[in-house]
Design an enzyme around this catalytic site. Structure first.
Site, PDB file in Angstrom:
ATOM      1  CE  LYS A  22      -1.747   1.634   3.998  1.00  0.00           C
ATOM      2  NZ  LYS A  22      -1.475   3.061   4.269  1.00  0.00           N
ATOM      3  CG  ASN A  23       2.252   2.696   3.544  1.00  0.00           C
ATOM      4  OD1 ASN A  23       1.104   3.017   3.227  1.00  0.00           O
ATOM      5  ND2 ASN A  23       2.608   2.452   4.784  1.00  0.00           N
ATOM      6  CB  CYS A 117      -5.566  10.037  11.320  1.00  0.00           C
ATOM      7  SG  CYS A 117      -3.948   9.425  11.723  1.00  0.00           S
ATOM      8  NE  ARG A 122       0.295  10.401  10.336  1.00  0.00           N
ATOM      9  CZ  ARG A 122      -0.252   9.371   9.677  1.00  0.00           C
ATOM     10  NH1 ARG A 122      -1.395   8.887  10.084  1.00  0.00           N
ATOM     11  NH2 ARG A 122       0.348   8.865   8.610  1.00  0.00           N
ATOM     12  CG  ASP A 307       3.125   1.352   9.476  1.00  0.00           C
ATOM     13  OD1 ASP A 307       3.377   1.601   8.284  1.00  0.00           O
ATOM     14  OD2 ASP A 307       2.772   2.231  10.286  1.00  0.00           O
ATOM     15  NE  ARG A 399      -7.240   4.381   5.020  1.00  0.00           N
ATOM     16  CZ  ARG A 399      -6.418   5.177   5.710  1.00  0.00           C
ATOM     17  NH1 ARG A 399      -6.666   5.459   6.966  1.00  0.00           N
ATOM     18  NH2 ARG A 399      -5.357   5.693   5.146  1.00  0.00           N
TER      19      ARG A 399
HETATM   20  C1  EPZ Z   1       4.116   6.984   6.462  1.00  0.00           C
HETATM   21  O1  EPZ Z   1       3.311   7.985   7.043  1.00  0.00           O
HETATM   22  C2  EPZ Z   1       3.226   5.760   6.282  1.00  0.00           C
HETATM   23  N1  EPZ Z   1       2.135   6.080   5.363  1.00  0.00           N
HETATM   24  C3  EPZ Z   1       2.665   5.331   7.636  1.00  0.00           C
HETATM   25  O2  EPZ Z   1       1.894   4.154   7.442  1.00  0.00           O
HETATM   26  C4  EPZ Z   1       3.850   5.002   8.555  1.00  0.00           C
HETATM   27  O3  EPZ Z   1       3.356   4.660   9.835  1.00  0.00           O
HETATM   28  C5  EPZ Z   1       4.771   6.224   8.661  1.00  0.00           C
HETATM   29  O4  EPZ Z   1       5.201   6.637   7.344  1.00  0.00           O
HETATM   30  C6  EPZ Z   1       6.025   5.927   9.490  1.00  0.00           C
HETATM   31  O5  EPZ Z   1       6.714   4.860   8.925  1.00  0.00           O
HETATM   32  C7  EPZ Z   1       2.397   6.075   4.034  1.00  0.00           C
HETATM   33  O6  EPZ Z   1       3.505   5.824   3.592  1.00  0.00           O
HETATM   34  C8  EPZ Z   1       1.247   6.389   3.127  1.00  0.00           C
HETATM   35  P1  EPZ Z   1       6.041  10.335   8.656  1.00  0.00           P
HETATM   36  P2  EPZ Z   1       3.849   9.518   7.098  1.00  0.00           P
HETATM   37  O7  EPZ Z   1       5.978  11.584   7.865  1.00  0.00           O
HETATM   38  O8  EPZ Z   1       4.786   9.748   5.965  1.00  0.00           O
HETATM   39  C9  EPZ Z   1       6.040  13.787  11.926  1.00  0.00           C
HETATM   40  C10 EPZ Z   1       0.042   2.745   7.734  1.00  0.00           C
HETATM   41  O9  EPZ Z   1      -0.452   2.215   8.733  1.00  0.00           O
HETATM   42  N2  EPZ Z   1       5.912  14.731  10.802  1.00  0.00           N
HETATM   43  O10 EPZ Z   1       7.207   9.403   8.433  1.00  0.00           O
HETATM   44  O11 EPZ Z   1       2.678  10.389   7.246  1.00  0.00           O
HETATM   45  C11 EPZ Z   1       4.816  12.889  12.078  1.00  0.00           C
HETATM   46  O12 EPZ Z   1       3.823  13.541  12.850  1.00  0.00           O
HETATM   47  C12 EPZ Z   1       0.489   4.191   7.785  1.00  0.00           C
HETATM   48  O13 EPZ Z   1       0.243   2.167   6.634  1.00  0.00           O
HETATM   49  C13 EPZ Z   1       5.922  16.094  11.064  1.00  0.00           C
HETATM   50  O14 EPZ Z   1       6.012  16.520  12.209  1.00  0.00           O
HETATM   51  O15 EPZ Z   1       4.698   9.511   8.442  1.00  0.00           O
HETATM   52  C14 EPZ Z   1       5.381  11.676  12.778  1.00  0.00           C
HETATM   53  O16 EPZ Z   1       5.447  11.915  14.164  1.00  0.00           O
HETATM   54  C15 EPZ Z   1       0.207   4.805   9.147  1.00  0.00           C
HETATM   55  N3  EPZ Z   1       5.816  16.965  10.018  1.00  0.00           N
HETATM   56  C16 EPZ Z   1       6.803  11.568  12.212  1.00  0.00           C
HETATM   57  O17 EPZ Z   1       7.101  12.854  11.632  1.00  0.00           O
HETATM   58  C17 EPZ Z   1       5.714  16.536   8.714  1.00  0.00           C
HETATM   59  O18 EPZ Z   1       5.644  17.374   7.794  1.00  0.00           O
HETATM   60  C18 EPZ Z   1       6.964  10.514  11.119  1.00  0.00           C
HETATM   61  O19 EPZ Z   1       5.905  10.702  10.213  1.00  0.00           O
HETATM   62  C19 EPZ Z   1       5.697  15.142   8.474  1.00  0.00           C
HETATM   63  C20 EPZ Z   1       5.807  14.259   9.534  1.00  0.00           C
END
Ligand code: EPZ
Length: 420
Positions: A22-23, A117, A122, A307, A399
């Site tokens: 998915k990701n 969410c 996020r 995850d 999803r």
């Molecule tokens: C990706 O989410 C994945 N989703 C998530 O999978 C996964 O849990 C996550 O990466 C971590 O591995 C997809 O790839 C579609 P991040 P993402 O940006 O990119 C903070 C699932 O279950 N942050 O790596 O949204 C954020 O709040 C989903 O398949 C900021 O502060 O996660 C978090 O604490 C859930 N500002 C940390 O960074 C930003 O602009 C890591 O988030 C972006 C992120």
């Protein structure tokens, strides 16, 4: 809302085919916006999130055709509406991934802020800040990101304070058509980020260093079309392996790879599972044994994936001993603990740490899914609980898991979906 009815106590046995990630497929489909030529994507999982992003691309003017089940052809040459509405973005945060490609290809974009969410606020500030450094004029107003650039984006030296998967992906896609070279430091190394880079290079991009902390992208004038096969889903793989470990079964996951979830396999071996692997399969054997509790601390790849945290909490609830789990990536990713407690689990929460003392068996109860991976952990708990567990709001699970009840039933699980 649909529900799952699961009667526990059956050791899982047999083989299950793993779907495309998915990701990985979500950023790859967004990346199709970077070229006017047709792109063929293979091994596409049939998931609600994939349907959502296809709807989003279609609304923008892209042509999408599904052929023989797992293959999608995308033609984005006629995209003329660089707009991602709240109605779609709120159902799938990954829609933010169209921002970089739209800016790079069309010089403008209006994308709804994803909003938070269940697992945390996020934010997308890293995405916005990085695009600003590449020359974009970006304002956030009325819940929407309005972005534009005169001419092309400019290559820049970008650095993430916190590793961000989609942040890295969005900026990498934006850089592909920028003027000059972009460097991304403290980049995400996840296999899905590497898969996206390999896909873009297949279309003629010049990306190096993907899979390391520093990615270098040399902008090119345009991309061509191509054909690409999506990486297997390491989280789906890990979820079925945990299901076999919890139920004391033996399964083989096929069409997958061991080198994309080594941290998970090491923890399953620590829990007492026997693991064997081949080029595209992983076998786990836990017959006749109760798992031993394991300590987990989530971290960006190659660390233990956040995850898989909820699934391992379910494992720890019925393991021998005490497991301590620390969630370092998201602020509120223990929602499943409250539902697992309803099934008798012994879980103490303290901030971002959970201490789980394993008990011989869980007891079936009506429970409610709150987010994608939490719902998977409740299904896993239902597979071992005494009695019939009812998992509500399973639209969360749809999803990210293709045909989960069919795949589990094929392994012998007593699970069915009921409309309510
Ligand atoms: C990706 O989410 C994945 N989703 C998530 O999978 C996964 O849990 C996550 O990466 C971590 O591995 C997809 O790839 C579609 P991040 P993402 O940006 O990119 C903070 C699932 O279950 N942050 O790596 O949204 C954020 O709040 C989903 O398949 C900021 O502060 O996660 C978090 O604490 C859930 N500002 C940390 O960074 C930003 O602009 C890591 O988030 C972006 C992120």
């Amino acid at each position: 809302m649909d529900k799952h009815l699961i009667t526990g106590g059956v050791p899982l046995l047999g083989e299950v085919r793993i779907s495309g990630a998915k990701n990985s497929v979500l950023p790859i489909l967004a990346g199709c916006l970077l070229t006017d030529d047709p792109v063929i994507i293979k091994n596409v999982p049939h998931l609600n999130d994939v349907t959502t992003i296809m709807k989003l691309l279609g609304q923008m003017g892209a042509n999408l055709t599904i052929s023989e089940g797992l293959t999608i052809e995308v033609e984005a040459g006629h995209v003329n509406v660089p707009y991602a509405p709240y109605e779609l973005v709120r159902t799938m945060r990954a829609s933010i991934l169209v921002l970089g490609p739209l800016l790079a290809k069309h010089g403008q974009a209006k994308v709804s802020l994803p909003g938070g969410c269940a697992i945390g606020p996020r934010p997308v500030d890293f995405h916005v800040e990085g695009l600003r450094q590449m020359g974009a004029d970006i304002s956030v107003d009325g819940g929407y990101i309005q972005a534009s650039v005169q001419g092309r984006l400019k290559g820049a030296n970008l650095k993430f304070d916190i590793v961000s998967v989609t942040g890295t992906e969005n900026l990498m896609m934006a850089a592909v058509l920028a003027d000059g070279v972009t460097t991304i430091e403290n980049a995400a190394c996840e296999p899905e980020v590497q898969d996206l880079a390999n896909f873009l290079n297949c279309l003629g991009a010049k990306i190096e260093g993907h899979g390391t902390k520093t990615i270098v992208i040399e902008g090119v004038k345009s991309l061509k079309g191509g054909t690409y096969t999506v990486l297997p889903d390491r989280v789906e793989t890990g979820t079925y392996l945990v299901a076999a470990a919890m139920t004391g079964g033996r399964i083989t996951t096929k069409s997958t790879r061991a080198n994309i979830l080594e941290a998970v396999l090491h923890k399953l071996e620590e829990a007492g599972a026997e693991i064997s692997t081949g080029e595209d399969w992983i076998t786990l054997d836990m017959r006749g044994r109760r798992p031993k509790a394991v300590d987990i601390c989530t971290a960006p790849f190659p660390g233990f994936p956040t995850d898989m945290q909820a699934q391992f909490m379910a494992l720890n609830t019925v393991s021998e001993g005490v497991g301590v789990m620390t969630e370092t990536v998201f602020e509120n990713r223990f929602m499943h603990a409250h539902e697992l407690r309803r099934m008798g689990a012994n879980i103490q929460l303290n901030g971002n740490t959970a201490q789980i003392e394993g008990i011989p068996h869980l007891t079936a109860a009506p429970v409610m899914a709150t987010d994608l991976r939490a719902s998977a952990s409740l299904v896993l708990a239902g597979l071992v609980a005494q009695g019939t567990t009812i998992v509500d709001r399973i639209y969360h699970i749809d999803r990210g898991y293709e045909c989960i009840e069919e795949k589990l039933a094929q392994l012998g699980a007593n699970i069915k979906r009921v409309q309510s």
